[in-house]
Design a protein around this motif. Structure first.
Motif, PDB file in Angstrom:
ATOM      1  N   ARG A 447       2.957  14.740   2.805  1.00 21.19           N
ATOM      2  CA  ARG A 447       3.674  14.742   4.083  1.00 21.19           C
ATOM      3  C   ARG A 447       2.939  15.586   5.116  1.00 21.19           C
ATOM      4  O   ARG A 447       2.843  15.218   6.294  1.00 21.19           O
ATOM      5  CB  ARG A 447       5.103  15.281   3.897  1.00 21.19           C
ATOM      6  N   ARG A 448       2.435  16.745   4.689  1.00 20.13           N
ATOM      7  CA  ARG A 448       1.700  17.602   5.621  1.00 20.13           C
ATOM      8  C   ARG A 448       0.433  16.917   6.126  1.00 20.13           C
ATOM      9  O   ARG A 448       0.118  16.965   7.321  1.00 20.13           O
ATOM     10  CB  ARG A 448       1.341  18.921   4.920  1.00 20.13           C
ATOM     11  N   ILE A 449      -0.296  16.280   5.234  1.00 18.07           N
ATOM     12  CA  ILE A 449      -1.549  15.632   5.621  1.00 18.07           C
ATOM     13  C   ILE A 449      -1.296  14.521   6.628  1.00 18.07           C
ATOM     14  O   ILE A 449      -2.033  14.361   7.607  1.00 18.07           O
ATOM     15  CB  ILE A 449      -2.265  15.099   4.366  1.00 18.07           C
ATOM     16  N   LYS A 450      -0.246  13.763   6.401  1.00 18.00           N
ATOM     17  CA  LYS A 450       0.069  12.662   7.327  1.00 18.00           C
ATOM     18  C   LYS A 450       0.584  13.197   8.659  1.00 18.00           C
ATOM     19  O   LYS A 450       0.222  12.689   9.724  1.00 18.00           O
ATOM     20  CB  LYS A 450       1.082  11.723   6.691  1.00 18.00           C
ATOM     21  N   SER A 451       1.441  14.230   8.622  1.00 16.36           N
ATOM     22  CA  SER A 451       2.023  14.770   9.852  1.00 16.36           C
ATOM     23  C   SER A 451       1.021  15.593  10.647  1.00 16.36           C
ATOM     24  O   SER A 451       0.973  15.508  11.874  1.00 16.36           O
ATOM     25  CB  SER A 451       3.250  15.636   9.527  1.00 16.36           C
ATOM     26  N   TRP A 452       0.236  16.415   9.967  1.00 16.36           N
ATOM     27  CA  TRP A 452      -0.648  17.355  10.644  1.00 16.36           C
ATOM     28  C   TRP A 452      -2.008  16.758  10.973  1.00 16.36           C
ATOM     29  O   TRP A 452      -2.617  17.118  11.970  1.00 16.36           O
ATOM     30  CB  TRP A 452      -0.876  18.589   9.774  1.00 16.36           C
ATOM     31  N   ARG A 453      -2.500  15.852  10.128  1.00 12.74           N
ATOM     32  CA  ARG A 453      -3.882  15.404  10.271  1.00 12.74           C
ATOM     33  C   ARG A 453      -4.027  13.901  10.470  1.00 12.74           C
ATOM     34  O   ARG A 453      -5.136  13.417  10.683  1.00 12.74           O
ATOM     35  CB  ARG A 453      -4.706  15.826   9.053  1.00 12.74           C
ATOM     36  N   GLY A 454      -2.924  13.169  10.387  1.00 10.30           N
ATOM     37  CA  GLY A 454      -3.013  11.715  10.484  1.00 10.30           C
ATOM     38  C   GLY A 454      -3.847  11.139   9.360  1.00 10.30           C
ATOM     39  O   GLY A 454      -4.544  10.135   9.526  1.00 10.30           O
ATOM     40  N   GLY A 455      -3.797  11.784   8.175  1.00 12.62           N
ATOM     41  CA  GLY A 455      -4.638  11.390   7.054  1.00 12.62           C
ATOM     42  C   GLY A 455      -4.012  10.333   6.171  1.00 12.62           C
ATOM     43  O   GLY A 455      -2.982   9.737   6.486  1.00 12.62           O
ATOM     44  N   ALA A 456      -4.672  10.099   5.038  1.00 16.96           N
ATOM     45  CA  ALA A 456      -4.248   9.063   4.091  1.00 16.96           C
ATOM     46  C   ALA A 456      -3.920   9.701   2.749  1.00 16.96           C
ATOM     47  O   ALA A 456      -4.513  10.718   2.363  1.00 16.96           O
ATOM     48  CB  ALA A 456      -5.361   8.031   3.918  1.00 16.96           C
ATOM     49  N   ALA A 457      -2.982   9.109   2.014  1.00 16.58           N
ATOM     50  CA  ALA A 457      -2.562   9.669   0.730  1.00 16.58           C
ATOM     51  C   ALA A 457      -2.189   8.563  -0.247  1.00 16.58           C
ATOM     52  O   ALA A 457      -1.755   7.474   0.163  1.00 16.58           O
ATOM     53  CB  ALA A 457      -1.380  10.620   0.921  1.00 16.58           C
ATOM     54  N   ARG A 458      -2.342   8.853  -1.518  1.00 15.64           N
ATOM     55  CA  ARG A 458      -1.933   7.975  -2.611  1.00 15.64           C
ATOM     56  C   ARG A 458      -1.302   8.824  -3.708  1.00 15.64           C
ATOM     57  O   ARG A 458      -1.606  10.004  -3.847  1.00 15.64           O
ATOM     58  CB  ARG A 458      -3.122   7.222  -3.211  1.00 15.64           C
ATOM     59  N   MET A 459      -0.437   8.212  -4.519  1.00 13.74           N
ATOM     60  CA  MET A 459       0.146   8.875  -5.679  1.00 13.74           C
ATOM     61  C   MET A 459      -0.237   8.104  -6.938  1.00 13.74           C
ATOM     62  O   MET A 459      -0.207   6.865  -6.954  1.00 13.74           O
ATOM     63  CB  MET A 459       1.671   8.950  -5.563  1.00 13.74           C
ATOM     64  N   VAL A 460      -0.589   8.823  -7.985  1.00 15.85           N
ATOM     65  CA  VAL A 460      -0.978   8.220  -9.258  1.00 15.85           C
ATOM     66  C   VAL A 460       0.225   8.212 -10.196  1.00 15.85           C
ATOM     67  O   VAL A 460       0.826   9.260 -10.461  1.00 15.85           O
ATOM     68  CB  VAL A 460      -2.151   8.995  -9.894  1.00 15.85           C
ATOM     69  N   LYS A 461       0.572   7.036 -10.684  1.00 13.69           N
ATOM     70  CA  LYS A 461       1.705   6.899 -11.601  1.00 13.69           C
ATOM     71  C   LYS A 461       1.282   7.294 -13.015  1.00 13.69           C
ATOM     72  O   LYS A 461       0.113   7.219 -13.378  1.00 13.69           O
ATOM     73  CB  LYS A 461       2.236   5.468 -11.575  1.00 13.69           C
ATOM     74  N   TRP A 462       2.270   7.676 -13.811  1.00 18.04           N
ATOM     75  CA  TRP A 462       2.016   8.156 -15.159  1.00 18.04           C
ATOM     76  C   TRP A 462       3.270   7.944 -15.996  1.00 18.04           C
ATOM     77  O   TRP A 462       4.265   7.425 -15.506  1.00 18.04           O
ATOM     78  CB  TRP A 462       1.638   9.639 -15.129  1.00 18.04           C
ATOM     79  N   GLY A 463       3.237   8.315 -17.271  1.00 15.22           N
ATOM     80  CA  GLY A 463       4.400   8.192 -18.145  1.00 15.22           C
ATOM     81  C   GLY A 463       4.129   7.320 -19.355  1.00 15.22           C
ATOM     82  O   GLY A 463       4.811   7.404 -20.365  1.00 15.22           O
ATOM     83  N   LYS A 464       3.111   6.455 -19.250  1.00 11.22           N
ATOM     84  CA  LYS A 464       2.717   5.601 -20.377  1.00 11.22           C
ATOM     85  C   LYS A 464       1.278   5.162 -20.166  1.00 11.22           C
ATOM     86  O   LYS A 464       0.721   5.303 -19.068  1.00 11.22           O
ATOM     87  CB  LYS A 464       3.627   4.380 -20.484  1.00 11.22           C
ATOM     88  N   LEU A 465       0.660   4.669 -21.186  1.00 13.33           N
ATOM     89  CA  LEU A 465      -0.712   4.216 -21.111  1.00 13.33           C
ATOM     90  C   LEU A 465      -0.840   3.104 -20.070  1.00 13.33           C
ATOM     91  O   LEU A 465      -0.091   2.127 -20.093  1.00 13.33           O
ATOM     92  CB  LEU A 465      -1.174   3.715 -22.477  1.00 13.33           C
ATOM     93  N   GLY A 466      -1.771   3.284 -19.142  1.00 14.14           N
ATOM     94  CA  GLY A 466      -2.000   2.257 -18.113  1.00 14.14           C
ATOM     95  C   GLY A 466      -0.962   2.218 -17.018  1.00 14.14           C
ATOM     96  O   GLY A 466      -0.895   1.223 -16.274  1.00 14.14           O
ATOM     97  N   ALA A 467      -0.169   3.283 -16.843  1.00 14.47           N
ATOM     98  CA  ALA A 467       0.907   3.267 -15.846  1.00 14.47           C
ATOM     99  C   ALA A 467       0.389   3.041 -14.434  1.00 14.47           C
ATOM    100  O   ALA A 467       1.067   2.437 -13.599  1.00 14.47           O
ATOM    101  CB  ALA A 467       1.694   4.578 -15.899  1.00 14.47           C
ATOM    102  N   ASP A 468      -0.828   3.500 -14.140  1.00 15.20           N
ATOM    103  CA  ASP A 468      -1.369   3.367 -12.785  1.00 15.20           C
ATOM    104  C   ASP A 468      -2.391   2.228 -12.661  1.00 15.20           C
ATOM    105  O   ASP A 468      -3.074   2.113 -11.649  1.00 15.20           O
ATOM    106  CB  ASP A 468      -2.039   4.684 -12.340  1.00 15.20           C
ATOM    107  N   ASP A 469      -2.486   1.393 -13.671  1.00 19.27           N
ATOM    108  CA  ASP A 469      -3.420   0.278 -13.603  1.00 19.27           C
ATOM    109  C   ASP A 469      -3.008  -0.691 -12.492  1.00 19.27           C
ATOM    110  O   ASP A 469      -1.817  -0.952 -12.294  1.00 19.27           O
ATOM    111  CB  ASP A 469      -3.479  -0.473 -14.922  1.00 19.27           C
ATOM    112  N   HIS A 470      -3.983  -1.229 -11.799  1.00 19.79           N
ATOM    113  CA  HIS A 470      -3.690  -2.241 -10.776  1.00 19.79           C
ATOM    114  C   HIS A 470      -4.923  -3.080 -10.541  1.00 19.79           C
ATOM    115  O   HIS A 470      -5.985  -2.830 -11.110  1.00 19.79           O
ATOM    116  CB  HIS A 470      -3.231  -1.578  -9.464  1.00 19.79           C
TER     117      HIS A 470
END
Length: 470
Positions: A447-470
């Motif tokens: 939130r800070r990066i987007k509000s303060w710097r107009g930057g980009a962000a991603r979140m990595v999913k987890w909890g099981k094998l391959g949760a963030d595969d895409h």
């Protein structure tokens, strides 16, 4: 710590649910922090310009230049206290001003979110918020008398007041922290109204010497009345309790205070709640949503004090092997949360539960490409922040060519809070960010990066094998 699907997907002990940002650094927080005189912080300038500010740090000896934005002050704020801190807090409260407060009940980041809600509640009810210090009260082997951390030692309250056009107080301004007077205060107990517990979520920090008598709030403050496991609270309900009509028609018998054994109805002059982390306007985990009113109207205006930014710059220069006079290049920051998240793996081996570094590397490349397209900036530097303790894991980080802050001596030099503070400032100083899904530490950084710097962000999913595969 954000929990997807409101506890349904993973049965979690509520104590773990509330660990938040402090649990992330639990290994560091078990002592006191050094005091830094306000005279070392640069005073704001009256014009809206970018002001290069030189901050001299004590340890390590270094001088860094931090560029901060000073804003034109709005109308002068009226006095909201009688004067300097008093032995009994009520002696310092003005009869023509109304106030609101709540207590710390989670970790650093979750309490930050609770204080954000406290300030927003103050705006909506036209009350002056009084913010307590951060305390590791949820960690059983830590003394709740320490290590405390004043909100204003970390976040720029004068700048926040200028942005809001409203006063914001700390408890250290209201009551003398060396007072031996035990004050009495009637508070609302929200936690018992929204959870299966039969006690308040939090009591006043012992240093304040405030003996609280609690009254259970009405059940209609709960966001989802039919979901026993969900503790979210309707902000509009708390707003209504700030006014005589709803307050007086919903009073129940108060519970005896633990020290002086008094029975007090919730105070109307100083409105008091046990905690405010779970407060939302519309839906669960609202702070993760782009429309979050608490973030839009308060959170984005809470900036680090220049000293914290200066420390982050020092650690970045060391991590990037830069000379003291060299400019810090744009970078992408990563936050990998492991530690207490292991309790959410539901029996899945940690090796399969936690996302591999390659998943973070993929997201880094996505962020890098987005920034190049959006801003025309090609970013090479990547810096990792994490609570992971396995040396082999850090070897793999180095093998990817990623830098990281060296916290070997941070606690000894600055105090037990400072690993999380330095990492937080490093994260929010980046132009791109990759975080851990469900972590409030990652969420606030994004939130800070987007509000303060107009930057980009991603979140990595987890909890099981391959949760963030895409």
């Amino acid at each position: 710590m954000h929990l997807s699907h409101s506890f349904g997907r993973r049965p979690i002990i509520l104590f773990v649910c509330l660990s938040g940002g402090l649990g992330y650094y639990v290994g560091y927080l078990n002592g006191t922090h050094p005091e830094w005189p306000a005279s070392q912080w640069p005073a704001p300038t009256p014009d809206k310009v970018l002001v290069p500010t030189t901050v001299t740090l004590r340890e390590p000896q270094a001088t860094v230049t931090v560029t901060t934005e000073a804003f034109s002050p709005r109308a002068e704020l009226r006095p909201v206290l009688n004067g300097t801190p008093t032995a009994a807090f009520k002696d310092n409260l003005r009869p023509d001003v109304q106030y609101v407060t709540a207590w710390p009940a989670s970790g650093f980041t979750n309490d930050f979110m609770g204080y954000m809600n406290l300030i927003y509640l103050g705006l909506l009810t036209e009350r002056v918020p009084i913010i307590p210090s951060f305390t590791p009260s949820h960690v059983t082997h830590f003394d709740t008398n320490g290590p405390r951390l004043d909100f204003g030692a970390v976040f720029d309250i004068p700048r926040l007041e200028r942005e809001l056009g409203k006063p914001v107080l700390e408890w250290s301004q209201v009551k003398d922290q060396n007072s031996v007077v035990m004050d009495q205060l009637g508070c609302w107990n929200i936690w018992e109204a929204v959870s299966v517990d039969r006690t308040p979520r939090a009591y006043p920090p012992p240093v304040l010497k405030i003996d609280a008598s609690y009254t259970v709030a009405p059940k209609w403050v709960k966001l989802l009345p039919n979901d026993e496991d969900d503790p979210h609270i309707k902000l509009s309900a708390l707003v209504s309790l700030a006014f005589p009509g709803k307050r007086e028609s919903n009073l129940q018998s108060p519970v005896q205070s633990p020290v002086l054994e008094v029975l007090l109805e919730p105070d109307h002059h100083l409105l008091c709640f046990d905690h405010l982390y779970w407060v939302v306007t519309l839906e669960q985990h609202e702070m993760f949503r782009d429309y979050s009113p608490s973030w839009r109207f308060v959170g984005q205006y809470i900036h680090w004090v220049p000293r914290i930014e200066g420390l982050a710059h020092t650690y970045l220069r060391q991590a990037f092997a830069l000379a003291p006079a060299e400019s810090i290049p744009q970078y992408i920051a990563i936050h990998v949360r492991h530690g207490d998240f292991a309790a959410m793996c539901d029996g899945v081996p940690e090796l399969d539960c936690f996302a591999p570094l390659i998943a973070y590397a993929r997201r880094v490349e996505e962020v890098r490409a987005e920034i190049l397209k959006m801003k025309g900036i090609a970013i090479e530097r990547v810096v990792m922040t994490s609570d992971e303790q396995d040396p082999a894991w850090w070897d793999a980080v180095r093998a990817l060519g990623w830098a990281y802050p060296d916290h070997t001596n941070t606690v000894q030099q600055y105090g037990k809070w400072y690993p999380i503070l330095v990492d937080g400032a490093i994260q929010s100083g980046s132009l791109g960010f990759v975080g851990t899904d469900e972590s409030t530490v990652s969420m606030v950084a994004s939130r800070r990066i987007k509000s303060w710097r107009g930057g980009a962000a991603r979140m990595v999913k987890w909890g099981k094998l391959g949760a963030d595969d895409h």
